[in-house]
Design a protein around this motif. Structure first.
Motif, short mmCIF file in Angstrom:
data_model
loop_
_atom_site.label_atom_id
_atom_site.label_comp_id
_atom_site.label_asym_id
_atom_site.label_seq_id
_atom_site.Cartn_x
_atom_site.Cartn_y
_atom_site.Cartn_z
N UNK A 255 -0.52 11.74 15.27
CA UNK A 255 -0.63 13.10 15.43
C UNK A 255 -0.37 13.84 14.13
N UNK A 256 -0.31 13.22 13.10
CA UNK A 256 0.11 14.02 11.75
C UNK A 256 -0.94 13.76 10.59
N UNK A 257 -1.59 14.65 10.18
CA UNK A 257 -2.46 14.29 9.02
C UNK A 257 -1.94 13.80 7.89
N UNK A 258 -0.62 14.28 7.51
CA UNK A 258 -0.02 13.69 6.14
C UNK A 258 0.42 12.53 6.49
N UNK A 259 0.75 11.96 7.54
CA UNK A 259 1.14 10.75 7.94
C UNK A 259 -0.10 9.56 7.75
N UNK A 260 -1.11 10.04 8.35
CA UNK A 260 -2.21 9.17 8.15
C UNK A 260 -3.08 9.15 6.63
N UNK A 261 -2.71 10.15 6.02
CA UNK A 261 -3.22 10.25 4.41
C UNK A 261 -2.22 9.26 3.73
N UNK A 262 -0.77 9.28 4.04
CA UNK A 262 0.04 8.34 3.50
C UNK A 262 -0.27 6.90 4.06
N UNK A 263 -0.72 6.85 5.04
CA UNK A 263 -0.94 5.26 5.51
C UNK A 263 -2.14 4.85 4.66
N UNK A 264 -3.03 5.65 4.45
CA UNK A 264 -4.36 5.42 3.63
C UNK A 264 -4.07 5.07 2.13
N UNK A 265 -3.20 5.80 1.72
CA UNK A 265 -2.38 5.95 0.15
C UNK A 265 -2.09 4.60 0.03
N UNK A 266 -1.20 4.18 1.09
CA UNK A 266 -0.40 2.95 0.89
C UNK A 266 -1.22 1.74 0.69
N UNK A 267 -2.41 1.69 1.82
CA UNK A 267 -3.30 0.67 1.60
C UNK A 267 -4.04 0.69 0.41
N UNK A 268 -4.36 1.88 -0.07
CA UNK A 268 -5.13 1.86 -1.65
C UNK A 268 -4.16 1.43 -2.54
N UNK A 269 -3.09 1.73 -2.60
CA UNK A 269 -2.12 1.31 -3.68
C UNK A 269 -1.77 -0.15 -3.77
N UNK A 270 -1.71 -0.91 -2.42
CA UNK A 270 -1.10 -2.07 -2.20
C UNK A 270 -2.03 -3.18 -2.21
N UNK A 271 -3.30 -2.88 -2.04
CA UNK A 271 -4.43 -3.92 -1.97
C UNK A 271 -5.35 -3.69 -2.91
N UNK A 272 -6.19 -4.61 -3.12
CA UNK A 272 -7.46 -4.39 -4.11
C UNK A 272 -8.58 -4.04 -3.56
N UNK A 273 -8.56 -4.17 -2.06
CA UNK A 273 -9.89 -3.64 -1.32
C UNK A 273 -9.66 -4.07 0.03
N UNK A 274 -10.39 -3.44 0.95
CA UNK A 274 -10.36 -3.67 2.42
C UNK A 274 -11.47 -4.28 2.81
#
Length: 305
Positions: free
Chosen positions: A77-96
């Motif tokens: 329900x939170x835009x900022x929380x979803x963006x944080x999820x995406x940023x975590x995925x980008x920063x901690x993986x080489x690709x999806x």
């Protein structure tokens, strides 16, 4: 007969070593079984949900079977929380390599989120839309995007004005409308990925009516108990069956070249007339970006936003 989602999907021989998968809504139900199965195939799995304790349990289960996993919490329900999820995925993986948009909800009461959008539509459509667009540049060549829809989309009519009005709320009506959005979103995502030259597929899937998933606990009155009782009847879809629907579309070689389709019973199926309307898909895509106050993603002529 095996009740393993891997066997039910016919994908036990698929090797996902070296790949990374994000499964939203994977702390319980079909998402959990799908996440564990992806780990069994060798993928590194990102588990998502709101309950950290449940998330840690899923990660422990995956790791106990020899795979790697991590949990990332996010409130849809939170835009900022979803963006944080995406940023975590980008920063901690080489690709999806695999994005499974499985998180969703059914809500007894109407109400608007901080965006001024009806909660069911926000959680079930806008958050997967935002997460996907935030991860577009992180998707590896050959990646697949799978979105959990539902046969409940049948009979729904796209009404993009209603999502900002709390009056006239219906639990099933809101859910059906959000599932129509899931089908339209996947079709338009596939079209735009192809138009911009991206080697990524996008499809939606009906996992079946699954009393055992616990998803129907949000229904009003005695309906949750009634639906739960159906779980004991023959022919009712199990949680393992539902997870197999996700797995088939996510990793089966037989689904690898298909994009922009709606799947049911592990095969492409024709959705409703409303869900097949390309103008509906375009309008939903554009309006979703406006509601989120972001630039329209995947406009022809540029790779992504």
């Amino acid at each position: 007969m095996s009740t393993s989602p891997l066997d039910l999907a016919g994908v036990r021989d698929v090797d996902l070593s070296g790949t990374t998968a994000l499964v939203t809504g994977s702390t319980s139900g079909i998402g959990r079984l799908a996440a564990v199965a992806l780990g069994d195939l060798g993928a590194s799995v990102i588990v998502h949900g709101r309950d950290e304790s449940a998330g840690r349990n899923v990660v422990a289960d995956i790791e106990s079977r020899g795979a790697t996993a991590q949990f990332v919490a996010a409130d849809f329900t939170s835009v900022s929380s979803v963006r944080t999820l995406a940023e975590t995925v980008r920063s901690e993986t080489d690709g999806l390599d695999l994005l499974v948009n499985n998180a969703g909800g059914v809500f007894r009461d109407g109400g608007l989120t901080d965006l001024g959008v009806e909660r069911t539509f926000h959680v079930n459509h806008l958050s997967p839309y935002l997460l996907t667009t935030e991860l577009l540049d992180h998707l590896a060549p050959g990646a697949r995007v799978v979105t959990t829809a539902s046969a409940a989309h049948q009979g729904a009519t796209l009404d993009l004005d209603a999502v900002s009005r709390p009056d006239g709320f219906s639990t099933f009506g809101a859910y059906s409308h959000s599932k129509l959005a899931n089908v339209l979103f996947s079709a338009e995502l596939a079209r735009r990925l192809d138009a911009t030259g991206r080697d990524v597929t996008a499809n939606s899937v009906h996992p079946g009516a699954i009393p055992g998933s616990g998803f129907m606990r949000f229904l009003p009155g005695p309906l949750p108990r009634l639906v739960q009782a159906l779980d004991r009847l023959p022919g009712i879809t199990s949680v393992a069956d539902g997870a197999a629907e996700l797995l088939y579309l996510a990793v089966s070689p037989r689904a690898g070249d298909l994009s922009g389709r709606y799947f049911s019973n592990q095969r492409p199926t024709e959705p409703s007339r409303e869900a097949r309307d390309p103008e509906n898909a375009r309008r939903l895509w554009v309006r979703s970006a406006e509601l989120l106050d972001i630039d329209e993603p995947l406009v022809a002529g540029r790779k992504s936003d």
